[in-house]
Design an enzyme around this catalytic site. Structure first.
Site, PDB file in Angstrom:
ATOM      1  N   VAL A 166       0.845  -1.206   0.000  1.00  8.60           N
ATOM      2  CA  VAL A 166       0.000   0.000   0.000  1.00  8.60           C
ATOM      3  C   VAL A 166       0.880   1.257   0.000  1.00  8.60           C
ATOM      4  O   VAL A 166       0.656   2.186  -0.804  1.00  8.60           O
ATOM      5  CB  VAL A 166      -0.972   0.000   1.197  1.00  8.60           C
ATOM      6  CG1 VAL A 166      -1.878   1.226   1.136  1.00  8.60           C
ATOM      7  CG2 VAL A 166      -1.819  -1.276   1.207  1.00  8.60           C
ATOM      8  N   VAL A 194     -11.539  -0.678   4.460  1.00 11.88           N
ATOM      9  CA  VAL A 194     -12.622  -1.592   4.072  1.00 11.88           C
ATOM     10  C   VAL A 194     -12.809  -1.571   2.558  1.00 11.88           C
ATOM     11  O   VAL A 194     -13.061  -0.522   1.969  1.00 11.88           O
ATOM     12  CB  VAL A 194     -13.962  -1.205   4.750  1.00 11.88           C
ATOM     13  CG1 VAL A 194     -15.084  -2.140   4.311  1.00 11.88           C
ATOM     14  CG2 VAL A 194     -13.833  -1.223   6.266  1.00 11.88           C
ATOM     15  N   GLY A 244     -10.893  -1.905  -0.110  1.00  8.17           N
ATOM     16  CA  GLY A 244      -9.923  -1.292  -1.022  1.00  8.17           C
ATOM     17  C   GLY A 244     -10.398  -0.016  -1.675  1.00  8.17           C
ATOM     18  O   GLY A 244     -10.602   1.007  -1.017  1.00  8.17           O
ATOM     19  N   GLU A 276      -2.973 -10.494   3.495  1.00  8.91           N
ATOM     20  CA  GLU A 276      -2.379  -9.873   4.678  1.00  8.91           C
ATOM     21  C   GLU A 276      -1.006 -10.494   4.941  1.00  8.91           C
ATOM     22  O   GLU A 276      -0.701 -11.593   4.441  1.00  8.91           O
ATOM     23  CB  GLU A 276      -3.281 -10.117   5.899  1.00  8.91           C
ATOM     24  CG  GLU A 276      -4.607  -9.419   5.823  1.00  8.91           C
ATOM     25  CD  GLU A 276      -4.485  -7.905   5.657  1.00  8.91           C
ATOM     26  OE1 GLU A 276      -3.891  -7.254   6.516  1.00  8.91           O
ATOM     27  OE2 GLU A 276      -4.977  -7.379   4.648  1.00  8.91           O
ATOM     28  N   LYS A 299     -13.431  -5.788   9.177  1.00 11.13           N
ATOM     29  CA  LYS A 299     -14.111  -4.861   8.253  1.00 11.13           C
ATOM     30  C   LYS A 299     -15.609  -4.789   8.566  1.00 11.13           C
ATOM     31  O   LYS A 299     -16.226  -3.728   8.425  1.00 11.13           O
ATOM     32  CB  LYS A 299     -13.866  -5.305   6.811  1.00 11.13           C
ATOM     33  CG  LYS A 299     -12.414  -5.111   6.385  1.00 11.13           C
ATOM     34  CD  LYS A 299     -12.104  -5.858   5.109  1.00 11.13           C
ATOM     35  CE  LYS A 299     -10.714  -5.549   4.584  1.00 11.13           C
ATOM     36  NZ  LYS A 299     -10.303  -6.457   3.507  1.00 11.13           N
ATOM     37  N   GLY A 340      -4.734  -4.664  -3.303  1.00  7.94           N
ATOM     38  CA  GLY A 340      -3.659  -4.405  -4.267  1.00  7.94           C
ATOM     39  C   GLY A 340      -3.159  -2.976  -4.131  1.00  7.94           C
ATOM     40  O   GLY A 340      -3.852  -2.098  -3.600  1.00  7.94           O
TER      41      GLY A 340
HETATM   42  P1  NAP Z   1       3.167  -4.840   3.658  1.00  4.48           P
HETATM   43  O1  NAP Z   1       3.324  -4.993   2.195  1.00  4.48           O
HETATM   44  O2  NAP Z   1       3.581  -5.959   4.554  1.00  4.48           O
HETATM   45  O3  NAP Z   1       3.978  -3.510   4.070  1.00  4.48           O
HETATM   46  C1  NAP Z   1       4.145  -3.120   5.388  1.00  4.48           C
HETATM   47  C2  NAP Z   1       5.196  -2.008   5.428  1.00  4.48           C
HETATM   48  O4  NAP Z   1       5.237  -1.506   6.756  1.00  4.48           O
HETATM   49  C3  NAP Z   1       6.604  -2.460   5.071  1.00  4.48           C
HETATM   50  O5  NAP Z   1       7.258  -1.470   4.326  1.00  4.48           O
HETATM   51  C4  NAP Z   1       7.271  -2.648   6.418  1.00  4.48           C
HETATM   52  O6  NAP Z   1       8.667  -2.393   6.409  1.00  4.48           O
HETATM   53  C5  NAP Z   1       6.577  -1.585   7.241  1.00  4.48           C
HETATM   54  N1  NAP Z   1       6.502  -1.954   8.653  1.00  4.48           N
HETATM   55  C6  NAP Z   1       5.759  -2.940   9.209  1.00  4.48           C
HETATM   56  N2  NAP Z   1       5.945  -2.984  10.537  1.00  4.48           N
HETATM   57  C7  NAP Z   1       6.826  -2.001  10.826  1.00  4.48           C
HETATM   58  C8  NAP Z   1       7.436  -1.548  12.026  1.00  4.48           C
HETATM   59  N3  NAP Z   1       7.180  -2.110  13.206  1.00  4.48           N
HETATM   60  N4  NAP Z   1       8.289  -0.505  11.947  1.00  4.48           N
HETATM   61  C9  NAP Z   1       8.596   0.074  10.751  1.00  4.48           C
HETATM   62  N5  NAP Z   1       8.035  -0.320   9.581  1.00  4.48           N
HETATM   63  C10 NAP Z   1       7.160  -1.350   9.618  1.00  4.48           C
HETATM   64  O7  NAP Z   1       1.673  -4.511   4.037  1.00  4.48           O
HETATM   65  P2  NAP Z   1       0.535  -3.878   3.089  1.00  4.48           P
HETATM   66  O8  NAP Z   1      -0.087  -4.968   2.291  1.00  4.48           O
HETATM   67  O9  NAP Z   1       1.077  -2.686   2.410  1.00  4.48           O
HETATM   68  O10 NAP Z   1      -0.568  -3.474   4.174  1.00  4.48           O
HETATM   69  C11 NAP Z   1      -0.405  -2.333   4.992  1.00  4.48           C
HETATM   70  C12 NAP Z   1      -1.726  -2.037   5.700  1.00  4.48           C
HETATM   71  O11 NAP Z   1      -2.751  -1.773   4.731  1.00  4.48           O
HETATM   72  C13 NAP Z   1      -2.276  -3.178   6.556  1.00  4.48           C
HETATM   73  O12 NAP Z   1      -2.971  -2.625   7.644  1.00  4.48           O
HETATM   74  C14 NAP Z   1      -3.250  -3.878   5.622  1.00  4.48           C
HETATM   75  O13 NAP Z   1      -4.256  -4.598   6.300  1.00  4.48           O
HETATM   76  C15 NAP Z   1      -3.849  -2.663   4.915  1.00  4.48           C
HETATM   77  N6  NAP Z   1      -4.436  -2.917   3.604  1.00  4.48           N
HETATM   78  C16 NAP Z   1      -3.768  -3.651   2.693  1.00  4.48           C
HETATM   79  C17 NAP Z   1      -4.309  -3.832   1.434  1.00  4.48           C
HETATM   80  C18 NAP Z   1      -3.605  -4.617   0.381  1.00  4.48           C
HETATM   81  O14 NAP Z   1      -4.185  -4.832  -0.685  1.00  4.48           O
HETATM   82  N7  NAP Z   1      -2.371  -5.064   0.611  1.00  4.48           N
HETATM   83  C19 NAP Z   1      -5.552  -3.266   1.120  1.00  4.48           C
HETATM   84  C20 NAP Z   1      -6.225  -2.504   2.101  1.00  4.48           C
HETATM   85  C21 NAP Z   1      -5.656  -2.338   3.330  1.00  4.48           C
HETATM   86  P3  NAP Z   1       9.692  -3.346   5.602  1.00  4.48           P
HETATM   87  O15 NAP Z   1       9.381  -3.124   4.146  1.00  4.48           O
HETATM   88  O16 NAP Z   1      11.042  -2.859   5.985  1.00  4.48           O
HETATM   89  O17 NAP Z   1       9.393  -4.748   6.037  1.00  4.48           O
HETATM   90  N1  HSE Z   2      -6.091  -8.829   2.580  1.00  2.36           N
HETATM   91  C1  HSE Z   2      -7.140  -7.914   2.278  1.00  2.36           C
HETATM   92  C2  HSE Z   2      -8.076  -8.529   1.265  1.00  2.36           C
HETATM   93  C3  HSE Z   2      -6.552  -6.630   1.750  1.00  2.36           C
HETATM   94  O1  HSE Z   2      -7.697  -9.515   0.629  1.00  2.36           O
HETATM   95  O2  HSE Z   2      -9.197  -8.048   1.112  1.00  2.36           O
HETATM   96  C4  HSE Z   2      -7.580  -5.547   1.539  1.00  2.36           C
HETATM   97  O3  HSE Z   2      -8.065  -5.084   2.774  1.00  2.36           O
END
Ligand code: NAP
Ligand code: HSE
Length: 424
Positions: A15, A133, A135, A198, A213, A311
């Site tokens: 994200v 919630v 995306g 996740e 959500k 995504g």
């Molecule tokens: P991700 O790819 O695992 O990225 C997490 C990032 O946060 C990484 O850059 C990580 O650093 C950094 N990080 C994590 N813990 C940390 C800490 N303690 N101190 C410093 N940096 C830290 O996760 P993501 O998929 O982007 O998701 C992020 C959030 O958005 C979550 O709450 C997720 O539920 C939400 N979300 C995700 C999506 C999706 O499609 N992926 C959609 C909606 C909402 P490093 O790179 O150094 O490991």
């Molecule tokens: N892991 C979550 C999903 C990311 O698949 O819907 C978006 O919140």
């Protein structure tokens, strides 16, 4: 507020990377939309050595949260790191330091949203969380804005894209006679590679992500605090290719649904579980990495929306939308802090619904032992079929009370397979 908004982005993963890319690509558009420019001052990560395509200025990277939160020049903190802690504490610190906060974190908002929203309100800053919630779907904005004058009676959603993607891939495998179970594993891997899942994908497949959500959606739709533990949760790990095959034969879709509804006695019931839906349901067409929400309310009657639910870019779209909103309206509006009604919640056992049953037994005698008590409940069986494990027979029940039904079938859940899937 000055002509430049200065940002700290906590997290540069899927994200965070998407937000950095969209901020760059659409800088002129954001300027036109808000009259402001946006400067990224800090990007917080764990690992400073990791190669990152989204980072064009490595000097902005830091592993020091204090630097990212307490820089007096920063106006907006974007929490895109995930997990409960330290994310929640950093959001709290940022609000207390007078910064606006945007978060995509459903876990934090489901568990501590009420406290954080009150804190933001007291501090005179904004806390926005559209990306938490579904995306890219502007569902939280719709509930708090254009639809806020409706009495909402039901919210049904496909709110987890990873599981919807996995179910679609299993369905494709069934269509091509391939083993659906290996399709499950391959689809989960692909969902992780595409950044949909996740960090711990059991949150997706066991239904926790959808449960968080649901708490957020129900809170905004019904203006009632909905404790997480009051939301029934069941994931998709126990589903098999045979369930998807039978869904097709019965002209239905099989989806992991989030359902929140106001019952006739005034209580609120919220639940997450695999559900068979008819082809006429607007969510039937919501496939793959898409999320969808279908609402009913006393003014608009019904409405649905669907689009990418996960995504990098789709989620970044929602985050950037929140950023534009803060740039335009930095003062909190009253509607962001709806007074929550203390209302009762109802357990899933209060509901009455229909069920799909799939029985598998080693031989006809064992099958009959299983079938007869279910026939007494009114279940209507299809002809039996031979499968690898023995004989399989499926049925649909008439509407039954969930509590009574579960009590009646509990003794039947032995080593013989009794699959139970609820109908919408
Ligand atoms: P991700 O790819 O695992 O990225 C997490 C990032 O946060 C990484 O850059 C990580 O650093 C950094 N990080 C994590 N813990 C940390 C800490 N303690 N101190 C410093 N940096 C830290 O996760 P993501 O998929 O982007 O998701 C992020 C959030 O958005 C979550 O709450 C997720 O539920 C939400 N979300 C995700 C999506 C999706 O499609 N992926 C959609 C909606 C909402 P490093 O790179 O150094 O490991
Ligand atoms: N892991 C979550 C999903 C990311 O698949 O819907 C978006 O919140």
């Amino acid at each position: 507020m000055s002509k430049t908004l200065r940002l700290s982005i906590l997290g540069a993963g899927t994200v965070g990377g998407g937000v950095l890319a969209l901020l760059r690509e659409n800088a002129d558009l954001l300027q036109a939309q808000t009259g402001k420019s946006f400067e990224v001052r800090h990007v917080l990560v764990r690992d400073l050595q990791k190669p990152r395509a989204a980072i064009t200025d490595p000097k902005r990277l830091t592993a020091d949260p204090q630097r990212a939160i307490f820089d007096p020049k920063v106006n907006v903190v974007l929490e895109l790191m995930g997990g409960l802690e330290p994310a929640r504490t950093l959001i709290r610190d940022a609000l207390q330091a007078g910064k606006h906060v945007i978060t995509a974190n459903k876990l934090v908002m489901a568990v501590s949203g009420d406290e954080l929203i009150r804190l933001a309100h007291r501090q005179g800053v904004r806390l926005l969380y559209e990306a938490s919630v579904a995306g890219s779907l502007p569902i939280l904005n719709a509930l708090q804005g254009a639809l806020a004058g409706n009495r909402i009676s039901r919210v049904v959603g496909i709110v987890n894209s990873t599981t919807n993607f996995i179910l679609r891939e299993m369905e494709r495998a069934v269509d091509s006679d391939a083993p659906a179970e290996s399709a499950y594993d391959a689809a989960l891997r692909k969902a992780q590679e595409n950044g949909y899942a996740e960090a711990d994908p059991s949150s997706d497949v066991e239904g926790y992500d959808a449960q968080y959500k649901t708490a957020i959606l129900a809170r905004l739709a019904f203006l009632q605090y909905v404790p997480l533990e009051s939301i029934y949760r069941e994931g998709i790990t126990h589903l098999s290719g045979r369930d998807l095959l039978w869904a097709q034969r019965l002209h239905m879709g099989l989806k992991l649904l989030s359902i929140s509804e106001r019952l006739p006695d005034g209580r609120l019931c919220a639940r997450v579980h695999p559900t068979l839906i008819p082809r006429e349901c607007p969510l039937y067409v919501v496939r793959g990495a898409f999320s969808g929400v279908w609402l009913q309310g006393n003014g608009f009657q019904e409405m649905s929306m669907h689009g990418f639910g996960a995504g990098a870019r789709a989620t970044a779209s929602a985050v950037i939308g929140d950023l534009i909103e803060i740039a335009r309206h930095p003062k909190p509006l009253k509607m962001e802090d709806p007074s929550l009604r203390a209302g009762e919640t109802a357990p899933i056992e209060s509901l009455t619904m229909r069920y799909f049953l799939r029985l598998v037994a080693p031989d006809e005698d064992a099958l009959r032992t299983l079938r007869e008590p279910l026939q007494q409940l009114g279940a209507e069986f299809q002809p039996s079929e031979s499968v690898a494990q023995g004989i399989e027979q499926v049925a649909l029940t008439p509407p039954l009370n969930e509590g009574e039904f579960q009590t009646r079938i509990a003794p039947l859940r032995t080593e013989t397979t009794l699959q139970v899937i609820r109908l919408l």
